[in-house]
Structure formats: C-alpha cells, structure tokens
Scaffold this motif. Sequence first.
Motif: not given
Length: 543
Positions: A16-17, A20, A198
């Motif tokens: 997810a990082l 984002a 994200l």
Amino acid sequence: MRRPETRLVALFALAALPPAVEAVILVRLGFIAAEGLSPQVTAVWPYDTYHDLRWLYVYHDSWANFVVGLLLVIGFRGVLTTGLVALAWPRDVPRPALLWLLGRNVGLAAVTAVLVSPWAVISVAASVVALSWVLLASLLPMFLLAPFLQRAAVIGPWWRGLPSIALVGWSLLNLVVITVAGALCWSAPGWWTVPVALLAGLANGLLWERTVHAAVTAPRVRWARVPATPLAALLALAVPLAIPPLVQIIPAGLAIEQVVLGQRLPDDVRQAVIVIAGHGSGYDGGLPADPNVERFSYRGLGADGRPRPYQPIDTTLSLEDGSALLEIQVDRLHRRTGRPVALLAESEGAMLARTYLAQRPHAAVDTLIMFSPLIDAGRAYYPPPGKSHGRGVVTGWQLRVLFGAVDAISGEGGGPDEPFIRSLLENAPFYRNQLMCPVPGVRMVAFLPTTTAAEAPPGDYTRIPVFQMPGVHGGLLNRSLVQDRLIHFLAGLPVSKTRREYPLLQQLGAAWQAPPLAIDANPVWNDQRQPDPAFTGRVCLPG
C-alpha cells in the motif's frame, strides 16, 4: 518466525505504501492526468513493470539517462518484489532463502523489462497519435503474458508448462482491479486520491497473497515439458503486427465520404463543402454528385483547378503542408461558387482542417465539422532520427524498429517519423490545448465515436459542441442519424449529444494511458508554451 497476522499486515503495508507515495507526489505536483497510474506501483507482474517503463520511456532525455533509469527500475522492482513474494508465501509451504528469492526476482525484473518494453513503447505511441487500436495493441499482449509471468517469481522452471486456471483467474481480476482503481484515483478530488491509492495498494497486497499461493500450491502442471512462456512471448509479439491488418479488415461503419459525395445537398445548405478524408485514404478523381462539393486532395489541384487523384501514401504529408494546399483549394472553391465554405474533415483531415484555421484562416470558411479528431494527441515526444538527445530518444528508436517490422510484413509504409506524425510531435502544445476550442466566426461540431473515450486521459477535452455515438475511429455506425445531423448542422441548426457512458469509459482508461510529457519539460516546445491540460485539467486556456 513471524505470526501469520503480522506477516499479512507487513505485506499489506508494503503493497500500500508505494502507491500512496506516488499519489502524494502527483497530487503535490498537480499532475492530474497521471493520477490513475499510481495503483500500479505494486501491481502483480507484469503490470508493475509496465507502469515503470512507461514513465521511463516518456521522461528520459538521453541514452545514458535511459540506461541508468532502466537499471534503477530493475533493481527497485527486484527488491520490492522479493519482499512482496516473501511476505505472501504460504506459511504451510517451505519458503526458499531470501537470497535465492532476491536473485530470482532481480533476474526476473530484467527479463520482464525486456518482454514488456515493446508494449510500453507502443503505449507511448498511442499517446502521440491518440488512437484506441494502438492502445489496444499495447494491452492485449500484457494480458496474454500476465499468467505466465506471475508464477515466475516463485517456481523453478517457470518457462515450461501452462499456468493454472487459478492463475489465469487471478490475472484477470488483477486487470479489473487496476482498471477500477485507476478510475477511482483519477475521480477522487484533490488529496482524496492518496487514500484511494492506499486502498488500491491494499488490494494489490491481497492479489499478491492469492497469486503466490496459487503459483506455489498449483496442482500438476499441464504440458510440463513444453516451453509455453517463450511461445506465449512470441505470440504476444505477433499481436501488434496483426492488429493493423485487422483494423483494415473489420468494417468501420460510415465514413464521411459516403455522407455528402454521392448525393446533392439540400437547397437549405448554402455553403460549398470540402470533404477532407483521413490518413490512408485514396481518391480516384471522380466528381461528387453536387457541383458545390469537392474532395480535398493531398496532392493539390491540377492545371484545370480540379483536385488531383491521390494514393494513401500521399496522406503522410505534414499538417502544415496540407493546410497550405487546403488554403489554395478553399480560395478557389469560394471564387468558383461564390458561397461560404464548410469543411467536413475526418481523423487526420480534422487535424489538418484545425491547423488550417489556426494558421491560414480564410474569411469564407464559416463551418467546421470534425469526425473522429485525434483528441489530446501529442502527449509524448521523441526527436527526429538525426538527434542523439531529447525527451524520448530511445523511445523513437525502438518505435522505428517495431514499425519497421510491421512494414516488412504488411508493406504499408509510413512509420513514426512520417511528416504527419512529426507535425503532431513538434506542435503538440497546440493539439493538446487548442484542438477542440472555438474559432471566432466558425460554427464547429465534432462527431465522436465511443472509442474516443479510451484514446485520451479523462477530464475536460472540449469547448465546442460534440455528438457522441457508438462507433470506432473513422466510422460512425448509424448512417441515417449522422447524415441527418450533419445536414441539420450545415443548414444552421445546432447539433450536440453526449452519452452517459462516455466519461465512465474515459475514467476506466485512465490506468492504461502513458503519463503525458509535461509541456514545460520539453525544451523543443519552449517557443510555443500553452497551459498544460495534464496539470490544469482544462483545455482552451489562453497562453
């Protein structure tokens, strides 16, 4: 040993990082047109590499810069995938050593970059010419290769045998997730793009977990001794070679020549009309049914003042040269008929007519009707063959190799450096910002097939009336409807129609567009600065 819950949390965080972070950068820069790409940073092979290479092909400016960027991409992708695979590994199956996984994934990153590069560069070509079939030529091979490459990170002889049905299913779901996530990221206002990216990364983490599990725990491999992956790669290479001939075979529907050339115009149409056909068209010199209608000739007028016959190869001339020929023909037709002049232009012809109105307008021209204009063309650049530096220099040479292979098979000629294409490249700021803008004293409308929605980034693209309807580029399917609306518009009545699915199709295509080259990032465009729709989200803004 990590607890399963901790491992999954780490997997989801790692997946997810990066999306984002990319979303933060894009929102901070105001790079609206590229926001739909951020979910692909941690997508499952090969879409993650496809994401990386499209950025590299658009923004490098030298051979050295490209090589360094490619090595960085391979290293980053190999390390990131090692972490994702290690965290996604089923806990009830012994996992190879991290060093083995790292070597496997760095090597795989290099192999995938080689396999994906033709499709990434074709995606950039699609952003130059804004044609949906070119974009399709870059996507179909990716979908074909995905199930084969998604097992390569975890098993030994990954090039042999067929992928399991489960891997094919997860690959299809991966494509759907990327498409929907790109649409949502683009649609989210402002900083809301970041949490959406994200969440898309979290979905990528789940897909990694399921894909790795399906690859590691796959039942008996079918065709275990057959080098299926190399064969799939060869088949994928044939896709862009096959699509151009298929485009010629598949009926496109109604072409504009059929609307006005074969019949007399109604009495309430007061204009003389010039019909400007598109790229690859031909003209045998036949006379239209109405003496007030002429076919534009890409070879100009003969000694008798009539448009000269031309061959498809003649349509490759530059838009500037074409507009000079159109200036002569408009002036002659106006003097011969004493009427104002309307331009009916399709595809390349629409770009030519719009260039003419910007550079050489004649007071007699009061109407422009465009069919299938190349909306938001020129979103990338590559220098001419004699240049060794410039944005997209490697992209240009790779396109020359690919188009050379297509030409060797099809014999159709043309290529990435034909004068028409170079016109789009050199004058891209105008076509990106001004193509669909009003011209004082000229009534304008654009008939758009639904495939146009997938040909350019979503968002604002026009300040003139549009008539959207089902069809493919260069062909509108409902002859009577188009003919009626066309005649109505020539007779002075307003014509416009939008379809509810059109903006949705634009948004769903956001993930698959190559990132636009910022206008102020290309020194070649320094003398023709325009507000950049990729950042403003609007067209027709004054320079």
